[in-house]
Design a protein around this motif. Structure first.
Motif, PDB file in Angstrom:
ATOM      1  N   LEU A   1      -1.934 -11.718  14.481  1.00 16.03           N
ATOM      2  CA  LEU A   1      -2.073 -10.727  15.098  1.00 16.03           C
ATOM      3  C   LEU A   1      -3.159  -9.865  13.879  1.00 16.03           C
ATOM      4  O   LEU A   1      -3.151 -10.070  12.533  1.00 16.03           O
ATOM      5  CB  LEU A   1      -1.093 -10.650  15.399  1.00 16.03           C
ATOM      6  N   SER A   2      -3.751  -8.565  14.651  1.00 13.44           N
ATOM      7  CA  SER A   2      -3.918  -7.646  14.144  1.00 13.44           C
ATOM      8  C   SER A   2      -2.975  -7.108  13.011  1.00 13.44           C
ATOM      9  O   SER A   2      -2.031  -6.235  13.879  1.00 13.44           O
ATOM     10  CB  SER A   2      -4.625  -6.651  15.059  1.00 13.44           C
ATOM     11  N   GLY A   3      -3.343  -6.846  12.214  1.00 14.42           N
ATOM     12  CA  GLY A   3      -2.010  -5.943  10.942  1.00 14.42           C
ATOM     13  C   GLY A   3      -1.294  -6.609  10.131  1.00 14.42           C
ATOM     14  O   GLY A   3      -0.531  -6.765   9.265  1.00 14.42           O
ATOM     15  N   SER A   4      -1.988  -8.020  10.404  1.00 16.69           N
ATOM     16  CA  SER A   4      -1.056  -8.833  10.200  1.00 16.69           C
ATOM     17  C   SER A   4      -1.694  -9.160   8.226  1.00 16.69           C
ATOM     18  O   SER A   4      -0.434  -9.731   7.506  1.00 16.69           O
ATOM     19  CB  SER A   4      -0.842 -10.582  10.527  1.00 16.69           C
ATOM     20  N   GLY A   5      -2.428  -8.908   7.797  1.00 17.98           N
ATOM     21  CA  GLY A   5      -2.628  -9.444   6.238  1.00 17.98           C
ATOM     22  C   GLY A   5      -3.812  -9.880   6.007  1.00 17.98           C
ATOM     23  O   GLY A   5      -4.496 -10.299   4.867  1.00 17.98           O
ATOM     24  N   LYS A   6      -4.285 -10.091   7.145  1.00 19.76           N
ATOM     25  CA  LYS A   6      -5.610 -11.070   7.056  1.00 19.76           C
ATOM     26  C   LYS A   6      -7.270 -10.337   5.479  1.00 19.76           C
ATOM     27  O   LYS A   6      -7.516 -11.564   4.951  1.00 19.76           O
ATOM     28  CB  LYS A   6      -6.391 -11.636   8.260  1.00 19.76           C
ATOM     29  N   SER A   7      -7.515  -9.608   6.668  1.00 17.88           N
ATOM     30  CA  SER A   7      -8.464  -9.426   5.502  1.00 17.88           C
ATOM     31  C   SER A   7      -7.806  -8.203   4.322  1.00 17.88           C
ATOM     32  O   SER A   7      -8.895  -8.588   2.992  1.00 17.88           O
ATOM     33  CB  SER A   7      -9.247  -7.318   5.930  1.00 17.88           C
ATOM     34  N   THR A   8      -6.875  -8.041   3.982  1.00 18.63           N
ATOM     35  CA  THR A   8      -5.935  -7.696   2.853  1.00 18.63           C
ATOM     36  C   THR A   8      -5.715  -9.348   1.803  1.00 18.63           C
ATOM     37  O   THR A   8      -6.666  -9.702   0.231  1.00 18.63           O
ATOM     38  CB  THR A   8      -4.779  -7.623   2.256  1.00 18.63           C
TER      39      THR A   8
ATOM     40  N   GLU B   1     -13.798 -12.038   9.928  1.00 13.61           N
ATOM     41  CA  GLU B   1     -13.895 -12.267  11.792  1.00 13.61           C
ATOM     42  C   GLU B   1     -15.492 -12.202  11.916  1.00 13.61           C
ATOM     43  O   GLU B   1     -15.958 -11.657  12.594  1.00 13.61           O
ATOM     44  CB  GLU B   1     -13.528 -11.361  12.226  1.00 13.61           C
TER      45      GLU B   1
ATOM     46  N   LYS C   1       8.995  -5.754   6.641  1.00  9.13           N
ATOM     47  CA  LYS C   1       7.724  -4.016   7.151  1.00  9.13           C
ATOM     48  C   LYS C   1       8.527  -3.304   7.392  1.00  9.13           C
ATOM     49  O   LYS C   1       7.643  -1.917   7.703  1.00  9.13           O
ATOM     50  CB  LYS C   1       6.127  -5.114   7.709  1.00  9.13           C
TER      51      LYS C   1
ATOM     52  N   THR D   1       3.609   0.385   3.298  1.00  9.14           N
ATOM     53  CA  THR D   1       2.994  -1.114   4.231  1.00  9.14           C
ATOM     54  C   THR D   1       2.946  -2.067   3.385  1.00  9.14           C
ATOM     55  O   THR D   1       2.512  -1.302   2.579  1.00  9.14           O
ATOM     56  CB  THR D   1       1.555  -0.292   4.829  1.00  9.14           C
ATOM     57  N   ILE D   2       3.162  -2.915   3.956  1.00 11.78           N
ATOM     58  CA  ILE D   2       3.836  -4.319   2.964  1.00 11.78           C
ATOM     59  C   ILE D   2       2.308  -4.639   3.425  1.00 11.78           C
ATOM     60  O   ILE D   2       1.953  -5.069   5.082  1.00 11.78           O
ATOM     61  CB  ILE D   2       4.387  -5.143   3.523  1.00 11.78           C
ATOM     62  N   GLY D   3       1.012  -4.466   3.404  1.00 11.77           N
ATOM     63  CA  GLY D   3      -0.390  -5.670   3.081  1.00 11.77           C
ATOM     64  C   GLY D   3      -0.694  -7.270   3.233  1.00 11.77           C
ATOM     65  O   GLY D   3      -0.512  -8.325   3.988  1.00 11.77           O
TER      66      GLY D   3
ATOM     67  N   PHE E   1       1.143  -1.354   0.074  1.00 10.76           N
ATOM     68  CA  PHE E   1      -0.363   0.352  -0.245  1.00 10.76           C
ATOM     69  C   PHE E   1       0.645   1.394  -0.084  1.00 10.76           C
ATOM     70  O   PHE E   1       1.944   0.958   1.076  1.00 10.76           O
ATOM     71  CB  PHE E   1      -1.364  -0.240   1.304  1.00 10.76           C
TER      72      PHE E   1
HETATM   73  N1  LIG Z   1      -6.121   0.394   2.175  1.00  7.37           N
HETATM   74  C1  LIG Z   1      -4.893   0.404   2.709  1.00  7.37           C
HETATM   75  N2  LIG Z   1      -3.841   1.446   2.567  1.00  7.37           N
HETATM   76  C2  LIG Z   1      -2.948   1.875   3.497  1.00  7.37           C
HETATM   77  N3  LIG Z   1      -2.746   0.478   3.933  1.00  7.37           N
HETATM   78  C3  LIG Z   1      -3.598  -0.465   5.001  1.00  7.37           C
HETATM   79  C4  LIG Z   1      -5.083  -0.258   3.957  1.00  7.37           C
HETATM   80  N4  LIG Z   1      -5.649  -1.863   4.438  1.00  7.37           N
HETATM   81  C5  LIG Z   1      -4.422  -2.117   4.753  1.00  7.37           C
HETATM   82  N5  LIG Z   1      -3.206  -1.729   5.401  1.00  7.37           N
HETATM   83  C6  LIG Z   1      -2.368  -2.185   6.380  1.00  7.37           C
HETATM   84  O1  LIG Z   1      -1.832  -3.726   5.525  1.00  7.37           O
HETATM   85  C7  LIG Z   1      -1.733  -4.077   7.053  1.00  7.37           C
HETATM   86  C8  LIG Z   1      -2.717  -5.265   6.369  1.00  7.37           C
HETATM   87  O2  LIG Z   1      -3.973  -5.000   6.844  1.00  7.37           O
HETATM   88  P1  LIG Z   1      -5.048  -6.039   7.143  1.00  7.37           P
HETATM   89  O3  LIG Z   1      -6.130  -5.014   7.582  1.00  7.37           O
HETATM   90  O4  LIG Z   1      -4.930  -7.167   6.059  1.00  7.37           O
HETATM   91  O5  LIG Z   1      -5.090  -6.829   8.680  1.00  7.37           O
HETATM   92  P2  LIG Z   1      -5.885  -7.463   9.412  1.00  7.37           P
HETATM   93  O6  LIG Z   1      -4.970  -8.964   9.313  1.00  7.37           O
HETATM   94  O7  LIG Z   1      -6.735  -7.685   8.587  1.00  7.37           O
HETATM   95  O8  LIG Z   1      -6.109  -7.194  11.096  1.00  7.37           O
HETATM   96  P3  LIG Z   1      -7.194  -6.843  11.732  1.00  7.37           P
HETATM   97  O9  LIG Z   1      -7.514  -8.106  12.560  1.00  7.37           O
HETATM   98  O10 LIG Z   1      -7.061  -5.418  12.796  1.00  7.37           O
HETATM   99  O11 LIG Z   1      -9.058  -6.850  10.726  1.00  7.37           O
HETATM  100  C9  LIG Z   1      -1.939  -3.528   8.099  1.00  7.37           C
HETATM  101  O12 LIG Z   1      -0.603  -2.689   8.441  1.00  7.37           O
HETATM  102  C10 LIG Z   1      -2.364  -1.995   7.630  1.00  7.37           C
HETATM  103  O13 LIG Z   1      -2.090  -1.497   7.758  1.00  7.37           O
END
Ligand SMILES: Nc1ncnc2c1ncn2[C@@H]1O[C@H](COP(=O)(O)OP(=O)(O)OP(=O)(O)O)[C@@H](O)[C@H]1O
Ligand SMILES: [Mg+2]
Length: 351
Positions: free
Chosen positions: A61-68, A189, A30, A40-42, A13
């Protein structure tokens, strides 16, 4: 061919991801990338295959990239590099019209925050995906009622979401995802906002539904117990990297690194390991059976049948929904599953 194939996907990102990609490919972390470039590395070189009919859990964990990761599957996000294919279709090659069609007919999604329409009743919410697919009202309502029943909400079909508890709203979300009858369900989630007892109920309900429906499910959670209970395979993400993929037993017995070990350390194994995971398949079993036998469904967790077995010292016959014997569990399998550490693959996936 797997149902879903994610191959060497990078997602960065920021302003100019392509320019940063080579640095990431050379192994910059990262943290370094963020500090030096503001990007930011997703996802960092993630490859996974999800097989038809399995539940693949993605944990971290939160921010590890799951939703991405999950958003790449229905192309809510385009990768910086790498391939995503679903049922043999390269999602990057879909034009706008085909992409809309693909999202409507091939997969459904359940979110953490329910995502229900507040001004629609339960039955209207559940039928919504069918409406979008162009189905007539009678057919919509008929299917919606079936799914409302399947998730145990009969009687509530004409209520509005704000008249329901969180757990009930999540059931509506699940019913809506089931109604469109897609073979793939993406769940981000989906149960995380529920309190523990209701959450555990929902997990059980999903396991029961899945035993009949055999959908391909990608389920995201940051909770290890939930991963182990639901997953046929689990992929663990850390800072955008996939650090381990395995069956629940692989993950518990052979954590790949300190990050995974930290998750696994305090797990209550009896609560998260299913009979089918530790059984010896019927055709391979050559141990001695006790005269006493107890039948146990393949999807039961150890803690559901352990008390009975302890009292009677019976041999466990593991059966499927129709009562066919799939395998056996003796004291040996039980004690290994519950007590042994890092067992050099004694319980490597028996699939
Ligand atoms: N649209 C975006 N723009 C910039 N950075 C992003 C964007 N979406 C995600 N990120 C970054 O990519 C990384 C992964 O985010 P992601 O939302 O996939 O995490 P996650 O594992 O789903 O976390 P959570 O458990 O909090 O939902 C994070 O560091 C986040 O800051
Ligand atoms: Mg997320």
């Amino acid at each position: 061919m797997s149902k879903i194939e994610i191959k060497n996907v990078y997602k960065i990102f920021g302003e100019n991801p392509e320019k940063i990609l080579p640095m990431v490919q050379k192994g910059a972390t990262k943290e370094e990338i963020l500090e030096e470039t503001g990007h930011t590395i997703g996802l960092d070189n993630v490859s996974i295959n999800v097989e038809e009919g399995e539940t693949f859990v993605c944990m971290g964990l939160s921010g590890s990239g799951k939703s991405t990761l999950i958003r790449h599957i229905n192309r809510l996000i385009d990768p910086t590099s790498g391939q995503v294919s679903v049922e043999g279709t390269n999602v990057m090659e879909l034009n706008e019209k085909n992409l809309i069609d693909f999202r409507r007919h091939r997969m459904s999604m359940v979110f953490q925050r329910f995502g229900l329409f507040p001004h629609k009743t339960v039955i209207q919410n559940v039928g919504y995906g069918l409406e979008v697919q162009g189905k007539k009202i009678d057919e919509r309502n008929k299917i919606a009622m079936e799914k409302i029943e399947a998730v145990g909400l009969n009687g509530f079909e004409h209520q509005y979401p704000n008249q329901l508890s969180g757990g009930m709203q999540q059931r509506v979300g699940l019913a809506r995802a089931l109604a469109t009858n897609t073979s793939i369900m993406l769940m981000d989630e989906a149960f995380s906002a529920l309190d523990p007892l209701i959450r555990s109920d929902m997990q059980k309900q999903l396991i029961d539904l899945q035993a009949q429906l055999k959908k391909t499910i990608v389920f995201i959670t940051h909770d290890l117990d939930e991963s182990l209970r639901l997953g046929d395979h689990i992929g663990i993400l850390n800072d955008g990297k996939l650090v381990q993929v395995g069956t629940p037993i692989d993950i518990i017995m052979n954590p790949a690194d300190d990050y995974v070990s930290a998750f696994v350390k305090d797990v209550n194994r009896a609560k998260v390991i299913k009979a089918k995971i530790i059984m010896v398949s019927a055709n391979k079993f050559n141990g001695s059976k006790n005269i006493n036998t107890i039948k146990v469904n393949e999807d039961s967790f150890i803690d559901e049948f352990l008390p009975k077995v302890c009292l009677t010292q019976a041999t466990i016959e593991v059966v499927d929904k129709s009562g066919n014997i799939k395998g056996y569990i003796t004291d040996k399998e039980l004690s290994t599953a519950l007590t042994k550490n890092h067992s050099n693959g004694v319980f490597k996936s028996q699939k």
